[in-house]
Structures are given as C-alpha cells and as structure tokens.
Design a protein around this motif. Structure first.
Motif, short mmCIF file in Angstrom:
data_model
loop_
_atom_site.label_atom_id
_atom_site.label_comp_id
_atom_site.label_asym_id
_atom_site.label_seq_id
_atom_site.Cartn_x
_atom_site.Cartn_y
_atom_site.Cartn_z
N THR A 25 -50.46 -39.93 30.62
CA THR A 25 -50.65 -38.50 30.30
C THR A 25 -52.10 -38.26 29.87
O THR A 25 -52.37 -37.81 28.76
N PRO A 26 -53.06 -38.52 30.74
CA PRO A 26 -54.47 -38.51 30.34
C PRO A 26 -55.00 -37.14 29.91
O PRO A 26 -55.69 -37.03 28.89
N VAL A 27 -54.70 -36.11 30.68
CA VAL A 27 -55.23 -34.77 30.37
C VAL A 27 -54.63 -34.26 29.07
O VAL A 27 -55.33 -33.72 28.20
N GLU A 28 -53.32 -34.44 28.92
CA GLU A 28 -52.64 -34.00 27.69
C GLU A 28 -53.16 -34.77 26.48
O GLU A 28 -53.34 -34.19 25.40
N GLU A 300 -66.80 -35.69 27.76
CA GLU A 300 -67.29 -34.77 28.79
C GLU A 300 -68.21 -35.57 29.71
O GLU A 300 -68.76 -36.60 29.32
N PHE A 301 -68.38 -35.05 30.92
CA PHE A 301 -69.16 -35.76 31.93
C PHE A 301 -70.06 -34.77 32.68
O PHE A 301 -69.58 -33.74 33.13
N ILE A 302 -71.33 -35.11 32.78
CA ILE A 302 -72.28 -34.29 33.52
C ILE A 302 -72.86 -35.13 34.66
O ILE A 302 -73.32 -36.25 34.42
N LYS A 303 -72.83 -34.62 35.86
CA LYS A 303 -73.38 -35.36 36.99
C LYS A 303 -74.86 -35.65 36.73
O LYS A 303 -75.61 -34.76 36.33
N SER A 304 -75.24 -36.90 36.96
CA SER A 304 -76.63 -37.30 36.68
C SER A 304 -77.63 -36.43 37.42
O SER A 304 -78.69 -36.07 36.88
N GLU A 305 -77.30 -36.06 38.64
CA GLU A 305 -78.22 -35.26 39.45
C GLU A 305 -78.41 -33.86 38.89
O GLU A 305 -79.38 -33.18 39.20
N ASP A 306 -77.45 -33.41 38.04
CA ASP A 306 -77.52 -32.07 37.46
C ASP A 306 -78.02 -32.08 36.02
O ASP A 306 -78.27 -31.00 35.45
N PHE A 307 -78.16 -33.27 35.43
CA PHE A 307 -78.34 -33.36 33.99
C PHE A 307 -79.57 -32.61 33.48
O PHE A 307 -79.54 -31.99 32.42
N TYR A 308 -80.66 -32.66 34.23
CA TYR A 308 -81.89 -32.03 33.76
C TYR A 308 -82.04 -30.58 34.22
O TYR A 308 -83.08 -29.95 34.00
N LYS A 309 -80.99 -30.06 34.85
CA LYS A 309 -80.99 -28.64 35.19
C LYS A 309 -80.66 -27.81 33.95
O LYS A 309 -80.09 -28.33 32.98
N GLU A 310 -80.99 -26.54 33.99
CA GLU A 310 -80.64 -25.67 32.88
C GLU A 310 -79.14 -25.39 32.91
O GLU A 310 -78.58 -25.03 33.94
N ASN A 311 -78.46 -25.62 31.80
CA ASN A 311 -77.02 -25.40 31.67
C ASN A 311 -76.21 -26.10 32.76
O ASN A 311 -75.47 -25.47 33.53
N LYS A 313 -73.20 -28.12 34.59
CA LYS A 313 -71.76 -28.04 34.40
C LYS A 313 -71.25 -29.28 33.67
O LYS A 313 -71.60 -30.41 34.01
N ARG A 314 -70.40 -29.05 32.68
CA ARG A 314 -69.78 -30.13 31.92
C ARG A 314 -68.33 -30.28 32.40
O ARG A 314 -67.57 -29.32 32.41
N HIS A 315 -67.97 -31.50 32.78
CA HIS A 315 -66.64 -31.75 33.34
C HIS A 315 -65.78 -32.47 32.31
O HIS A 315 -66.25 -33.33 31.57
N THR A 316 -64.49 -32.14 32.28
CA THR A 316 -63.53 -32.87 31.45
C THR A 316 -62.83 -33.92 32.31
O THR A 316 -63.05 -34.00 33.52
N ILE A 317 -61.96 -34.71 31.69
CA ILE A 317 -61.39 -35.86 32.36
C ILE A 317 -60.62 -35.49 33.63
O ILE A 317 -60.64 -36.23 34.61
N GLY A 318 -59.98 -34.34 33.63
CA GLY A 318 -59.19 -33.95 34.81
C GLY A 318 -60.03 -33.50 35.99
O GLY A 318 -59.48 -33.26 37.08
N GLU A 319 -61.35 -33.41 35.82
CA GLU A 319 -62.22 -32.88 36.87
C GLU A 319 -63.13 -33.93 37.49
O GLU A 319 -63.87 -33.62 38.42
N VAL A 320 -63.08 -35.16 37.01
CA VAL A 320 -64.03 -36.16 37.49
C VAL A 320 -63.62 -36.69 38.86
O VAL A 320 -62.46 -36.60 39.26
N GLU A 321 -64.61 -37.26 39.57
CA GLU A 321 -64.40 -37.79 40.92
C GLU A 321 -64.81 -39.26 40.97
O GLU A 321 -65.62 -39.72 40.16
N LEU A 322 -64.27 -39.95 41.92
CA LEU A 322 -64.63 -41.36 42.11
C LEU A 322 -66.07 -41.51 42.60
O LEU A 322 -66.54 -40.70 43.40
#
Length: 495
Positions: A25-28, A300-311, A313-322
C-alpha cells in the motif's frame, strides 16, 4: 543449527510480513506519513511560518513549502543549534549529526527521538530480509565488524553531536554487543590509519562472519589484513560470507574485493544518510534497494533535467517512472522540510518501489552540455573491465577543457590494482561504453566537439593520500566519482 540462528529466522519472517503490509500500500502509506508529519509540526516555528494549519493536501504543501538545501534551512537550524525549542520539530533534537558542508562549514543535521529508531531498525531489517530470503542465519553466531566513525560525542547547548556512524554506535542492541567488534576503545581512535591497524590486530584471530563499511575503507582494512597474515581474507575468516556496505556503488570494487577475499561473498547494499535511512537491499535476486515508505519520511522527486528550471514539477511516489533520474527531496520527523539531500536516484522497480543511487546533483560533468552522472561512469567502467584482468582501487573523472593541443576531453584518473595489458584498447572500450551510457556524450564525440576520453594512472594509495591531505581519510567520507572542474584531480599524484 544454533538456537540463535533459529530465533533469527523466526524474527526475520515476522519482520518480512510486517514490511509487506506497507509495501503493498505505498501511496496510502506515504499519504499517512505526510499527514502525520504536518500534524506533528503545526505548532513549530517552521509550521507557523508556512501555515501548516492550512495544509490539507500535498498540493497545499508544495505551494507553501519550497524546496531547500541546507543553506535554505540554515536560519532555522541555527536556532535549533543554539538550544531553542519547537523550531523545525517539536521540542529539541536528541543529537546533531555533524557533517562537512561546502559553503557553510560544518552542517548540523538534527536527529530526534522520533527519527532515531528508524536509523537503527532499517539496518537491522536489511539483515533480517537477507535471512528470510536466503535462510542463511549461521553468521549470527560469529563476530561482526562495522567500520565507522568515532562514537565520542561533543555537546553544544545541551545537545550531543558527532558523526552519524558514531551516534549509531550508542544504539547497538544488547544481543549484538558480545559479537560486535572492534572494541569501544579502538572505535574511539580518531586517526583512521591508526584505527585500521588496531582493528586488524583485534580481529585477525577472530571468527569474523559479517563485515560492514564503505567499500574503499573496508578495502584498506582487507589489504592490511592480507599483508599481516600473508593469505587471503577469506582464509583468515573462513566463515566470512556477508559484506554490508553503503555510500558508493560496490561494482567497481567487486573484482578487487573478490581477489582480496579469495572467493565471492553475498552483499547487502544500504542507503543511509544523516538526514534519514532511505532504502536497503531487500533481495539478492532483484536489482535496487527497497525505498522505505513508512519510516517517518515523505518523499518527493524532481527530474534531474528539470531541477534547475524555475518551479520544476515535484512528483510524489505514485507518479514516478522507471529509469528516470530524480533528485531526492525529503520531509522528515527530524524537521527537514522540502529538503534536497543532493542525491539522485533511479527506480528499478515500481512494485515494490526499489531504487539505485545514480549520483549527486552537484557531482556531474556538463562542461559541454553532456550532463554525465555517477551511475553512467560506474557502469561504463564496469563494462570495460568485463573479460579483462583489470582491477581498480579507486577512480574519479574530470573534464579537460583547455588541453595544450587538440580537442578537449574527459580525463579518467584511475588507481589500478591490476593494470590493463593494453591501455589504448582499455581506453577505447571505456569510451565506447561511455558513449552507450550517455547519448549527449556520444553526440559530442561524433561532432568532434570532444575527443575520446583519456585514462591517467594515479599512483598507489594516491586517493588515500588526497583524502588524508584534506582531513577526510576514512569514516563515511567518499571520493566524488566526477566533478565539473579539476579541483580534485589537480592535486592527485599521477604516474
């Protein structure tokens, strides 16, 4: 089979079943952790400053709590260090894990009565998962060694502080005390070389079954053991069959370790840090480490390629990809909020959620837009060594932007145990593997922006001498796999 081994298997089965309750039950589970954290910190200064009483959802949180590193939280941490209460978390922390910072000098990471048990339980549970899966529990009857920092603690405004590994040494369960080495007196030795020599003297005639530590420093211990006994480590410790490690990827060291030991041994990878114990290897059959979703940490997880962009997107566990490189962001029951620990991870499995540590967001090479990360250089080296007798003690990579002549290039500084028979062929294989790992690097080679990589030999013990020169020999300190400048490699002793 001893009574102790039987008891360990029974306990391992119980912990495994307990783990499955939240694994399924990861998301919960993460949502419950999130709500508990917000509720517990509502009356802290940080909670009031960021209107925790108005936070009902993760979306509320992400709007009101920005991503910060240590510098961003330092004004709050400074108040905690001075003894003020209810700043980042309720009350005062039990300890500060003292680490070295780059821009702010020493960093003081709080450890609370709520967070501390998770550090201890995670290390224990990693071993219990190994026992449950393999049904190998014989090692619990032998001696275990944990190469770590000194447990001597200082005190600042009534709060004890020290290295994380030294703090954890105070929490070794009683049932392990008789099996644990080295002695307290030896563990308190500050000078690393003196300490390792003392550890060798204390352990060389013992029945060591489990050895744990950062690979580079365990290697130093193994080399001294071999020199003193004049035989492989596996012959000294006939029942040694489990190596537990964290901090760096073991694969570049594996061939050297197996040579030092004289045989293969099982290993368990851990992902601990002063900020929290994030993951451990729960299976010998699957790649990656189980991300601990119920340990008082909201991820929370931020894609490395997006990290230095302004704002970004922050992803939670249910939104991550392999296979995506993410910067790991945490909020914890030690009072770290939206905190960037600096590590990057990739998911190897989503059922359950398993990760590998892919590098550091600040440790990369992108002098020409290639953004090479730690995982890529480690995989490239590992692949280039396949089918050869090459053994590597340590390595790091840096760009050469202004060569005396010709195109710029990536320069690999490698301390070899066994050198390649043909350096040109090895460098070619390494470059080809690197081009497969990173398409941007390949484009730069094809486009004649970069020439192929150059391998530079580092003298024997060159990396140890470098770490000693900067006061970071041993303990939890690690050589960065790569840098975007030449500050490290400029002082390495080269052949």
């Amino acid at each position: 089979m001893s009574l102790k081994s039987v008891a360990a298997k029974i306990f391992a089965k119980r912990i495994y079943k307990k783990t499955q309750a939240w694994v399924t039950t990861p998301v919960e589970t993460q949502n419950a952790v999130f709500l508990n954290l917000i509720q517990a910190a509502k009356e802290t200064q940080f909670g009031k400053d960021h209107h925790f009483d108005q936070i009902k959802t993760y979306e509320d949180f992400s709007k009101q709590v920005p991503v910060r590193d240590y510098e961003g939280l330092k004004s709050y941490v400074d108040k905690v260090v001075k003894g003020e209460e209810n700043i980042l978390w309720k009350g005062k922390p039990l300890y500060f894990a003292k680490t070295s910072g780059t821009t702010s000098g020493a960093k003081y990471i709080p450890l609370t009565k709520e967070s501390m048990p998770y550090h201890i339980d995670a290390a224990r549970n990693a071993i219990l998962h190994y026992i449950h899966e393999t049904q190998n529990a014989d090692f619990v009857n032998g001696k275990m060694i944990f190469l770590q920092g000194s447990p001597i603690l200082e005190e600042k405004y009534g709060i004890k502080l020290g290295r994380l590994s030294g703090i954890v040494a105070h929490f070794v369960p009683k049932y392990l005390q008789k099996n644990r080495l080295p002695s307290w007196e030896t563990n308190c030795i500050e000078d690393w070389e003196t300490k390792v020599n003392a550890v060798v003297d204390e352990t060389i005639n013992e029945d060591m079954t489990v050895i744990s530590g950062i690979p580079s420093w365990v290697q130093m211990y193994f080399e001294k053991l071999q020199q003193k006994a004049e035989k492989p480590v596996g012959a000294i410790f006939k029942n040694f069959n489990l190596f537990i490690y964290g901090g760096v990827n073991y694969e570049p060291y594996r061939a050297k370790f197996e040579n030092l030991i004289g045989r293969k041994v099982d290993s368990i990878e851990l992902f601990p840090a002063s900020e929290g114990f994030f993951a451990y290897q729960d299976s010998q059959k699957e790649k990656g480490m189980l991300l601990l979703l119920n340990s008082g940490i909201f991820y929370e997880f931020i894609k490395s390629e997006d990290f230095y962009k302004e704002n970004p997107k922050r992803h939670t566990i249910g939104e991550v990809e392999l296979g995506v490189n993410y910067v790991l962001i945490i909020s914890t029951n030690a009072g770290l909020w939206g905190y960037n620990i600096g590590d990057t991870v990739q998911f190897t499995s989503l059922k359950p959620y398993r990760v590998i540590v892919s590098g550091r967001i600040k440790h990369y090479i992108s002098a020409f837009g290639e953004h090479v990360i730690g995982k890529e250089v480690e995989c490239a080296l590992q692949e280039a060594m396949i089918g050869t007798t090459v053994q590597v003690n340590e390595f790091t990579v840096a760009p050469q932007i202004t060569p005396i002549e010709g195109l710029p290039y990536h320069e690999w500084f490698i301390e070899f145990e066994n050198e390649p028979e043909d350096f040109n062929a090895f460098a070619e294989a390494l470059d080809n593997s690197m081009r497969k790992q990173n398409i941007y690097y390949d484009d730069l080679i094809v486009g004649n922006v970069l020439k192929k990589l150059v391998v530079t030999k580092v003298s024997k013990n060159g990396f140890q001498e470098y770490m000693k020169s900067i006061g970071k020999l041993g303990g939890q300190n690690k050589i960065p796999r790569l840098s975007n400048d030449r500050s490290i490699v400029s002082v390495l002793n080269q052949k």
